[in-house]
Design an enzyme around this catalytic site. Structure first.
Site, PDB file in Angstrom:
ATOM      1  N   SER A 157       0.772  -1.118  -0.132  1.00 49.28           N
ATOM      2  CA  SER A 157       0.107   0.108   0.096  1.00 49.28           C
ATOM      3  C   SER A 157       0.743   1.078  -0.277  1.00 49.28           C
ATOM      4  CB  SER A 157      -1.101   0.090   1.373  1.00 49.28           C
ATOM      5  OG  SER A 157      -0.235  -0.044   2.611  1.00 49.28           O
ATOM      6  N   HIS A 158       2.206   1.194   0.375  1.00 50.48           N
ATOM      7  CA  HIS A 158       3.080   2.322   0.212  1.00 50.48           C
ATOM      8  C   HIS A 158       4.180   2.114  -0.684  1.00 50.48           C
ATOM      9  CE1 HIS A 158       1.246   3.071   3.849  1.00 50.48           C
ATOM     10  NE2 HIS A 158       1.420   4.121   3.840  1.00 50.48           N
ATOM     11  N   ASP A 187      -4.352   0.538   2.443  1.00 47.17           N
ATOM     12  CA  ASP A 187      -4.845  -0.764   2.658  1.00 47.17           C
ATOM     13  C   ASP A 187      -6.422  -0.934   2.528  1.00 47.17           C
ATOM     14  OD1 ASP A 187      -2.496  -2.219   3.169  1.00 47.17           O
ATOM     15  OD2 ASP A 187      -2.421  -1.314   5.155  1.00 47.17           O
TER      16      ASP A 187
END
Length: 342
Positions: free
Chosen positions: A52-53, A193
């Site tokens: 998610s990053h 997320d």
């Protein structure tokens, strides 16, 4: 297990992830020094399977770069304010370049004074905090970082967004290659997320968010359009509020609500401030670093003795796999990135 385990994928080496990120960022108009710092943290996220990053953030970065609000050529202004305080004006560029340019001075101040602070102002922020924390532990200091975001999160007992996801990260230097590090949002889940659940069409647990009418929901899109919730009810809400104050008004910058107003519904990366604190275990521990380090290691060993996992252990294991075997990027995401209109 990844939300995308059943999806077709493209395999890239860690270096190829960096090269792709840098190419996209500079093609979007971001100056090379800014792009270097941003690509570095995107690569770290993908390498450590914090998806998610990782590359997932790249299209959003392009949108922010092309918005006209981000200063694509920003040169941070680092000021030595006191023996224990640095101020970094990011000049409406990304926070990570300001941090990269201030990290050595921050660690040096901590070692001289026992504790030191870096306040980063006027920065766009999209990244996880653990890469910054690791950079400080590599310099032999413990560290704590925090930042607000956009007002996506309802306070305990509320129904509308007021607080940010408001992440906080801490690190402790250890013998060997890996420090003790945790990094988590004060929301029940990171917004990235939550968005990945929406993309994958997966339900979310109750307690992650409410719909636009304030009703509990297990549909990710309804929570994204409504409000997220803090972890731990009133405890997470109080901790999130502390971060709003410490990384907002305390350092002369915006709250998450004000960041969202600045965004004006463009859905860009949040623009606000960040607070980073560094601590020297040797100086604060009375000069006996060996004894204090041994006490810390005894604590960590007690986790292993009862089969408990230290935070970031999974991430460090993923790092070794990625460096050896590369990373698997969902084909849909890879196609989206390579099709960006730059």
């Amino acid at each position: 297990m990844s939300l995308f385990d059943t999806e077709a994928y493209t395999c890239l080496s860690v270096q190829e992830v960096y090269e792709l990120s840098f190419k996209v960022l500079t093609a979007a108009g971001l100056a090379e020094d800014q792009a270097t710092s941003v690509a570095k943290v995107i690569t770290a996220g993908e390498r450590d399977e914090c998806r998610s990053h990782g590359l997932y953030r790249l299209p959003g970065c392009v949108q922010t770069i092309q918005s006209g609000k981000l200063n694509k050529d920003a040169k941070p202004d680092i000021k030595d304010v006191t023996p224990a305080l640095l101020k970094a004006d990011a000049k409406f560029g990304y926070s990570v370049l300001a941090f990269d340019q201030a990290v050595d001075a921050l660690a040096a101040k901590a070692k001289q004074n026992g504790i030191a602070a870096l306040a980063i102002n006027n920065c766009f922020h999209f990244s996880a905090l653990w890469p910054e924390i690791e950079a400080l532990t590599q310099r032999g200091v413990a560290a704590l970082a925090m930042t607000p975001s956009h007002a996506w999160v309802a306070p305990a007992g509320g129904k509308r967004g007021l607080l940010g996801t408001n992440p906080m990260a801490f690190g402790w230097p250890r013998p060997g290659p890996n420090p003790y590090v945790f990094d988590f949002a004060t929301s029940a889940i990171a917004r990235g997320d939550l968005a990945l659940h929406d993309i994958a069409g997966k339900p979310i647990p109750e307690g992650w968010g409410v719909d636009k009418d304030g009703n509990p929901t297990t549909v990710a899109r309804e929570a994204l359009d409504g409000a997220m919730l803090t972890f731990g009810g009133h405890k997470g809400s109080a901790l999130s509020t502390m971060i709003e104050l410490m990384a907002g008004p305390l350092i002369g910058d915006l709250t998450s609500l004000q960041s969202m107003a600045f965004d004006d519904n463009q859905k860009l990366a949040p623009m606000h401030g960040e607070l980073v604190l560094a601590f020297d275990p040797g100086l604060l521990g009375g000069g006996d670093l060996e004894t204090q380090s041994a006490r810390a290691e005894q604590l960590f060993a007690a986790f292993a003795d009862q089969g408990a996992r230290l935070p970031s252990q999974r991430r460090f294991e993923a790092r070794q796999r990625s460096l050896a075997d590369g990373v698997r990027v969902p084909q849909s995401l890879y196609d989206r990135i390579t099709a960006l209109d730059l």
